[in-house]
Design a protein around this motif. Structure first.
Motif, PDB file in Angstrom:
ATOM      1  N   MET A  27       0.846  -1.187   0.000  1.00 21.32           N
ATOM      2  CA  MET A  27       0.000   0.000   0.000  1.00 21.32           C
ATOM      3  C   MET A  27       0.880   1.235   0.000  1.00 21.32           C
ATOM      4  O   MET A  27       1.741   1.400   0.868  1.00 21.32           O
ATOM      5  CB  MET A  27      -0.910  -0.008   1.235  1.00 21.32           C
ATOM      6  N   VAL A  28       0.673   2.104  -0.967  1.00 20.36           N
ATOM      7  CA  VAL A  28       1.484   3.308  -1.136  1.00 20.36           C
ATOM      8  C   VAL A  28       0.636   4.516  -0.770  1.00 20.36           C
ATOM      9  O   VAL A  28      -0.456   4.716  -1.318  1.00 20.36           O
ATOM     10  CB  VAL A  28       1.998   3.427  -2.590  1.00 20.36           C
ATOM     11  N   LEU A  29       1.124   5.331   0.163  1.00 23.57           N
ATOM     12  CA  LEU A  29       0.417   6.536   0.616  1.00 23.57           C
ATOM     13  C   LEU A  29       1.135   7.761   0.081  1.00 23.57           C
ATOM     14  O   LEU A  29       2.226   8.108   0.539  1.00 23.57           O
ATOM     15  CB  LEU A  29       0.371   6.572   2.144  1.00 23.57           C
ATOM     16  N   PRO A  30       0.546   8.475  -0.898  1.00 21.73           N
ATOM     17  CA  PRO A  30       1.213   9.642  -1.485  1.00 21.73           C
ATOM     18  C   PRO A  30       1.167  10.865  -0.563  1.00 21.73           C
ATOM     19  O   PRO A  30       0.269  10.984   0.271  1.00 21.73           O
ATOM     20  CB  PRO A  30       0.408   9.917  -2.764  1.00 21.73           C
ATOM     21  N   LEU A  33      -2.537   2.219  -4.500  1.00 30.73           N
ATOM     22  CA  LEU A  33      -2.218   3.637  -4.309  1.00 30.73           C
ATOM     23  C   LEU A  33      -3.414   4.295  -3.629  1.00 30.73           C
ATOM     24  O   LEU A  33      -4.508   4.366  -4.209  1.00 30.73           O
ATOM     25  CB  LEU A  33      -1.919   4.292  -5.658  1.00 30.73           C
ATOM     26  N   VAL A  34      -3.213   4.775  -2.400  1.00 26.40           N
ATOM     27  CA  VAL A  34      -4.323   5.263  -1.572  1.00 26.40           C
ATOM     28  C   VAL A  34      -4.491   6.766  -1.762  1.00 26.40           C
ATOM     29  O   VAL A  34      -3.647   7.558  -1.341  1.00 26.40           O
ATOM     30  CB  VAL A  34      -4.074   4.953  -0.081  1.00 26.40           C
ATOM     31  N   ILE A  35      -5.592   7.161  -2.396  1.00 25.30           N
ATOM     32  CA  ILE A  35      -5.896   8.579  -2.618  1.00 25.30           C
ATOM     33  C   ILE A  35      -7.105   8.916  -1.757  1.00 25.30           C
ATOM     34  O   ILE A  35      -8.246   8.605  -2.093  1.00 25.30           O
ATOM     35  CB  ILE A  35      -6.179   8.874  -4.104  1.00 25.30           C
ATOM     36  N   GLU A  36      -6.838   9.557  -0.630  1.00 27.94           N
ATOM     37  CA  GLU A  36      -7.893   9.920   0.315  1.00 27.94           C
ATOM     38  C   GLU A  36      -8.428  11.320   0.081  1.00 27.94           C
ATOM     39  O   GLU A  36      -9.589  11.606   0.378  1.00 27.94           O
ATOM     40  CB  GLU A  36      -7.356   9.816   1.747  1.00 27.94           C
ATOM     41  N   THR A  37      -7.582  12.233  -0.417  1.00 31.24           N
ATOM     42  CA  THR A  37      -7.972  13.632  -0.552  1.00 31.24           C
ATOM     43  C   THR A  37      -7.467  14.200  -1.876  1.00 31.24           C
ATOM     44  O   THR A  37      -6.572  13.638  -2.519  1.00 31.24           O
ATOM     45  CB  THR A  37      -7.386  14.494   0.585  1.00 31.24           C
ATOM     46  N   ASP A  38      -8.042  15.331  -2.258  1.00 28.00           N
ATOM     47  CA  ASP A  38      -7.607  15.986  -3.494  1.00 28.00           C
ATOM     48  C   ASP A  38      -6.174  16.500  -3.394  1.00 28.00           C
ATOM     49  O   ASP A  38      -5.481  16.609  -4.414  1.00 28.00           O
ATOM     50  CB  ASP A  38      -8.538  17.150  -3.834  1.00 28.00           C
ATOM     51  N   GLY A  85      -9.038   4.276  -1.882  1.00 27.08           N
ATOM     52  CA  GLY A  85      -9.145   5.414  -0.979  1.00 27.08           C
ATOM     53  C   GLY A  85     -10.426   6.193  -1.238  1.00 27.08           C
ATOM     54  O   GLY A  85     -11.092   6.041  -2.269  1.00 27.08           O
ATOM     55  N   ARG A  86     -10.793   7.046  -0.300  1.00 32.61           N
ATOM     56  CA  ARG A  86     -12.082   7.747  -0.366  1.00 32.61           C
ATOM     57  C   ARG A  86     -12.224   8.607  -1.609  1.00 32.61           C
ATOM     58  O   ARG A  86     -13.263   8.598  -2.275  1.00 32.61           O
ATOM     59  CB  ARG A  86     -12.264   8.618   0.884  1.00 32.61           C
ATOM     60  N   PHE A  87     -11.177   9.393  -1.940  1.00 32.19           N
ATOM     61  CA  PHE A  87     -11.291  10.285  -3.089  1.00 32.19           C
ATOM     62  C   PHE A  87     -11.329   9.485  -4.384  1.00 32.19           C
ATOM     63  O   PHE A  87     -12.127   9.785  -5.287  1.00 32.19           O
ATOM     64  CB  PHE A  87     -10.123  11.276  -3.113  1.00 32.19           C
ATOM     65  N   ALA A  88     -10.469   8.475  -4.503  1.00 31.03           N
ATOM     66  CA  ALA A  88     -10.442   7.672  -5.728  1.00 31.03           C
ATOM     67  C   ALA A  88     -11.783   6.990  -5.963  1.00 31.03           C
ATOM     68  O   ALA A  88     -12.256   6.888  -7.099  1.00 31.03           O
ATOM     69  CB  ALA A  88      -9.324   6.644  -5.644  1.00 31.03           C
ATOM     70  N   THR A  89     -12.412   6.526  -4.891  1.00 26.84           N
ATOM     71  CA  THR A  89     -13.710   5.868  -5.021  1.00 26.84           C
ATOM     72  C   THR A  89     -14.792   6.861  -5.413  1.00 26.84           C
ATOM     73  O   THR A  89     -15.612   6.596  -6.294  1.00 26.84           O
ATOM     74  CB  THR A  89     -14.077   5.173  -3.699  1.00 26.84           C
ATOM     75  N   ALA A  90     -14.801   8.023  -4.787  1.00 27.04           N
ATOM     76  CA  ALA A  90     -15.838   9.020  -5.059  1.00 27.04           C
ATOM     77  C   ALA A  90     -15.745   9.578  -6.472  1.00 27.04           C
ATOM     78  O   ALA A  90     -16.760   9.968  -7.057  1.00 27.04           O
ATOM     79  CB  ALA A  90     -15.749  10.154  -4.036  1.00 27.04           C
ATOM     80  N   HIS A  91     -14.534   9.621  -7.033  1.00 26.60           N
ATOM     81  CA  HIS A  91     -14.329  10.228  -8.358  1.00 26.60           C
ATOM     82  C   HIS A  91     -13.822   9.205  -9.369  1.00 26.60           C
ATOM     83  O   HIS A  91     -13.101   9.535 -10.297  1.00 26.60           O
ATOM     84  CB  HIS A  91     -13.352  11.398  -8.234  1.00 26.60           C
ATOM     85  N   ARG A  92     -14.244   7.977  -9.193  1.00 28.30           N
ATOM     86  CA  ARG A  92     -13.753   6.887 -10.034  1.00 28.30           C
ATOM     87  C   ARG A  92     -13.995   7.153 -11.530  1.00 28.30           C
ATOM     88  O   ARG A  92     -13.097   6.966 -12.358  1.00 28.30           O
ATOM     89  CB  ARG A  92     -14.446   5.590  -9.626  1.00 28.30           C
ATOM     90  N   GLU A  93     -15.194   7.568 -11.889  1.00 27.29           N
ATOM     91  CA  GLU A  93     -15.518   7.725 -13.313  1.00 27.29           C
ATOM     92  C   GLU A  93     -14.672   8.809 -13.964  1.00 27.29           C
ATOM     93  O   GLU A  93     -14.191   8.655 -15.085  1.00 27.29           O
ATOM     94  CB  GLU A  93     -17.010   8.021 -13.486  1.00 27.29           C
TER      95      GLU A  93
END
Length: 493
Positions: free
Chosen positions: A1-4, A151-156, A178-186
């Motif tokens: 798991m990679v946290l940017p 790759l965990v994208i939680e925030t913008d 991550g939360r942001f990646a899931t919310a903005h998947r499309e």
């Protein structure tokens, strides 16, 4: 798991026994905000290798970089991970990003030089242009040379770094989560390089405060919604009023601290959140107060529809002196974007007009106007004026960091942990030659010390309060009055 980067450094994911974390966020912060990096920044500004056309401004930057290095060294030696460290980190990131062609950094935020993180094309261009993330790209590639990674994208705020790391790792083996990646998947599926990822996973980690930030090495679960809470474990959180009210009363017995985001505070029976809904928080306050009277803090939003500067100022001052939760800080109001369907055309009874933002394929907020509402300039002025008025007398958070909700003001501390005594070389920032300066990272202020008082204040800043007993009553009174006025002493001695 990679946290940017850039993510809250006081949080860590809860991992399974077979999971491995590559914490690129921690690597980034350590590289830019360590004492060595800050000392190098100070030298570059002082010697003209960095900065602009105003030598006095560059000398001031050098002074603040030295102060941040000093504060970092002191809190590290004491094993402290509080506001002083966070403010020093914020100063380091801000100075490190000043010359970058694409990104401007803050302790808890990132801005694009051109555009916004709500526009995918702007994010990708910033990722291509930034000069801040090359070492992290190389380090991550070496740490994960092959195999599947998440790759965990939680925030913008993480988006530019996520794009850089995606390219460095090779997108074909990267799963976005991550939360942001899931919310903005499309939207991300249509945006290169994210569109080349191996796939998306709806999973997002649960979070906890890192042990070094929790105060006693106890794992503390991080709660953003009532559904995140688990019985039987210490927790802390940053909550909307309705989510706080949804917690069972018994949950507060295990709480280590919580911040509530409030857009309008008519009374504790009618607290308005960012979405315009009203919540009665009286039961929450009673349950929290039964555990600890200092358990709750309030993040007050400035610029909500129909809420003027005077009303916000009155609410902020009431949170300094009135009974109940204390003020945590002031943030600009943002109207949450409508996720789907018809967007509400009123907020807490105030009519508003939402203004479309073409090209914002990663939207989080809607631009709006409404009667009695501060415009952007007035909102910024109100925040600046209130921070100037309250910042020196209130123990406001250094940013939206999870660990801040745990930090209660220390009534016995004498020296402000975000302040330091540092030497100014050459002409000095005030043009009066070399000397020693007291620099306060909390208020952003600095002043020159008289040479005879420098040894006294240096020892005071290191925790030696007895040094004040060795100077005359008149000198002690004058010095402590000046230090208290500057906000670098919590109370006079």
């Amino acid at each position: 798991m990679v946290l940017p980067p850039l993510f809250d450094p006081s949080l860590e994911p809860e991992l399974g026994p077979d999971d491995e974390l590559i914490d690129v966020n921690a690597h980034f912060v350590a590289r830019l905000a360590g004492t060595g990096a800050l000392a190098a920044l100070a030298d570059d500004y002082a010697l003209g290798r960095r900065g602009g056309s105003d030598p006095a401004e560059d000398r001031t930057r050098a002074l603040f970089a030295r102060a941040a290095a000093r504060v970092t060294a002191l809190v590290t030696a004491r094993g402290s991970h509080g506001a002083g460290r966070l403010r020093a980190m914020g100063m380091a990131l801000r100075l490190a990003g000043e010359a970058d062609p694409a990104l401007r950094l803050a302790a808890d935020d990132v801005e694009l030089v051109d555009g916004t993180t709500e526009c995918g094309a702007d994010v990708v261009l910033a990722a291509q242009r930034t000069e801040l993330l090359g070492p992290e790209a190389r380090w991550t590639r070496a740490a994960a040379p092959d195999g599947r990674v998440h790759l965990v994208i939680e925030t913008d705020q993480q988006l530019p770094a996520a794009a850089v790391l995606l390219e460095a790792l090779g997108p074909g083996r990267v799963v976005l989560c991550g939360r942001f990646a899931t919310a903005h998947r499309e939207a991300l599926r249509a945006l290169a390089p994210f569109s080349a990822a191996a796939g998306f996973d709806d999973w997002a980690p649960a979070w906890r405060l890192g042990k070094e930030w929790s105060g006693d090495d106890t794992p503390v679960r991080w709660v953003r919604r009532a559904a995140d809470w688990q019985a039987g474990a210490p927790w802390a959180g940053w909550l909307t009023p309705d989510e706080a009210a949804a917690l069972p009363a018994g949950a507060w017995r295990e709480c280590r601290g919580a911040a509530l985001t409030v857009a309008r505070l008519a009374s504790w029976a009618e607290v308005t959140g960012a979405d315009g809904s009203r919540t009665d928080l009286r039961a929450v306050l009673d349950a929290a107060d039964a555990v600890d009277g200092a358990l709750l803090r309030v993040e007050l939003l400035v610029g909500a529809p129909g809420v003027g500067a005077e009303e916000t100022g009155a609410a902020a001052r009431s949170l300094l002196s009135g009974p109940g939760p204390r003020l945590a800080g002031l943030s600009p109001f943002r109207l949450p974007t409508a996720g789907g369907g018809a967007a509400p055309q009123a907020w807490d009874g105030v009519p508003l007009i939402r203004h479309p933002a073409p090209g914002h394929d990663l939207p989080r907020w809607d631009r709006f106007s409404g009667p009695g509402t501060l415009d952007e300039a007035a909102r910024a002025a109100a925040i600046g004026a209130l921070n100037a008025e309250l910042g020196a007398v209130a123990d406001l958070f250094p940013g939206r960091f999870a660990c801040c909700v745990l930090a209660a003001p220390d009534g016995t501390a004498v020296w402000e942990p975000s302040a330091a005594v540092v030497a100014g070389e050459g002409p000095g920032p005030d043009g009066q030659g070399p000397g020693s300066f007291v620099v306060n990272l909390r208020t952003g202020s600095a002043f020159r010390l008289h040479p005879k008082l420098t040894p006294v204040v240096e020892r005071l800043s290191s925790g030696d309060t007895a040094v004040l007993d060795r100077i005359s009553d008149g000198a002690r009174r004058k010095l402590t009055d000046r230090l208290v006025q500057a906000g670098v002493m919590r109370r006079s001695q």
